[in-house]
Motif scaffolding. Structure first.
Motif, PDB file in Angstrom:
ATOM      1  N   HIS A   1     -28.778  27.668   2.191  1.00  0.00           N
ATOM      2  CA  HIS A   1     -28.508  26.336   1.638  1.00  0.00           C
ATOM      3  C   HIS A   1     -27.020  26.135   1.491  1.00  0.00           C
TER       4      HIS A   1
ATOM      5  N   HIS B   1     -24.746  25.495  -0.821  1.00  0.00           N
ATOM      6  CA  HIS B   1     -23.852  25.781  -1.953  1.00  0.00           C
ATOM      7  C   HIS B   1     -22.735  26.754  -1.556  1.00  0.00           C
TER       8      HIS B   1
ATOM      9  N   ASP C   1     -21.236  29.207  -2.952  1.00  0.00           N
ATOM     10  CA  ASP C   1     -21.385  30.657  -3.185  1.00  0.00           C
ATOM     11  C   ASP C   1     -22.265  31.311  -2.111  1.00  0.00           C
ATOM     12  N   HIS C   2     -22.865  30.502  -1.230  1.00  0.00           N
ATOM     13  CA  HIS C   2     -23.694  31.035  -0.134  1.00  0.00           C
ATOM     14  C   HIS C   2     -23.060  30.840   1.238  1.00  0.00           C
TER      15      HIS C   2
ATOM     16  N   HIS D   1     -34.401  23.522  -5.139  1.00  0.00           N
ATOM     17  CA  HIS D   1     -33.045  23.857  -5.609  1.00  0.00           C
ATOM     18  C   HIS D   1     -32.054  22.887  -4.954  1.00  0.00           C
TER      19      HIS D   1
ATOM     20  N   ASP E   1     -31.694  30.790  -3.211  1.00  0.00           N
ATOM     21  CA  ASP E   1     -31.738  30.445  -4.638  1.00  0.00           C
ATOM     22  C   ASP E   1     -33.051  29.757  -4.998  1.00  0.00           C
TER      23      ASP E   1
END
Ligand code: ZN
Ligand code: FE
Length: 254
Positions: free
Chosen positions: A53, A55, A57-58, A111, A128
């Motif tokens: 996904h 975000h 942090d990914h 999410h 997540d």
């Protein structure tokens, strides 16, 4: 196949998969430096990047890794992901020759609206959405969507190893224990998690069967969750309402 969770950022895991011939793939590289270090230390060649996904942090390290290693980047269809070279939808397959991997894409909105999981070869890369003893926050989806997504994941073979995007198990476990304090499978998992974290070891991967036995978000039809909803004064008759009540309680849990 070797399966290694690389700790990154505050509490993320970048999943590193590699064979004995030095071919590697990474999932959700939020930090390129962590991946470069792991590749060098293990003398691995990066062959592919998979994203669950959008975000940061990914995906934060994906573009730098793609440019340096000239590898394909598999990701959901989403204009917010800049690094994508192969856009995936529900039912797509990711087939890699080296390391040899055959993973099916499962669309799991909740999410985020475009979140996907990769499942196959005994693994579930759940990003997540499904965490050990918990689930992701609902940033872009409804409780009904998230429950349906989690329940799709829960139908995978029970010996599937769940590889989630964060080390949230201990905090999730504290919440789970307030919902389901008499569940012996949860008690055993909590004891194991306490021991692992005391040694700073990852609590993942974990077998899906254990999550089905312990994770309250996969147990909305259990007596424990129904009783908890009643005690909290929530409507307990509808399973989506029970899921929504659990998720809202977890959002406010400290
Ligand atoms: Zn996220
Ligand atoms: Fe995350």
């Amino acid at each position: 196949m070797h399966l290694i969770p690389l700790p990154a950022l505050a509490d993320n895991y970048i999943w590193l998969l590699h064979d004995d011939r030095g071919n590697a793939a990474v999932v959700d590289p939020g930090d390129a430096a962590v991946v470069e270090h792991a590749l060098a230390a293990r003398r691995l060649q990066l062959r592919a990047i998979l994203l669950t996904h959008h975000h940061p942090d990914h995906v934060g390290g994906a573009l730098a890794l793609r440019e340096r290693h000239a590898v394909p980047v598999y990701a959901p269809v989403d204009a917010r992901i800049e690094a994508t070279t192969v856009a995936l939808t529900d039912g797509s397959w990711v087939e890699l020759a080296s390391p040899q991997l055959r993973l099916q894409v499962i669309a799991i909105p909740g999410h985020t609206r475009s979140h996907i999981a990769y499942a196959g070869d005994g693994l579930l890369l759940s990003g997540d959405t499904l965490f050990s003893l918990g689930c992701g926050r609902l940033f872009e989806g409804t409780p009904a969507q998230m429950l349906a997504s989690l329940e799709r994941l829960a139908t995978l073979p029970p010996d599937t190893l769940v590889c989630a995007g964060h080390e949230y198990t201990a905090a999730n476990g504290r919440f789970a224990h307030t919902i389901d304090p008499h569940n012996p499978a949860l008690q055993a998992r909590l004891q194991e998690v306490t021991g692992l974290r005391a040694q700073q070891l990852p609590t993942l991967p974990v077998e899906l069967a254990r999550e089905r036995a312990c994770n309250p978000f996969l147990r909305v039809d259990s007596e424990a969750v129904i009783d908890w909803c009643r005690q909290q004064g929530h409507a307990a008759t509808d399973r989506v309402d029970r899921f929504a009540a659990l998720r809202a309680a977890k959002d406010g849990f400290r």
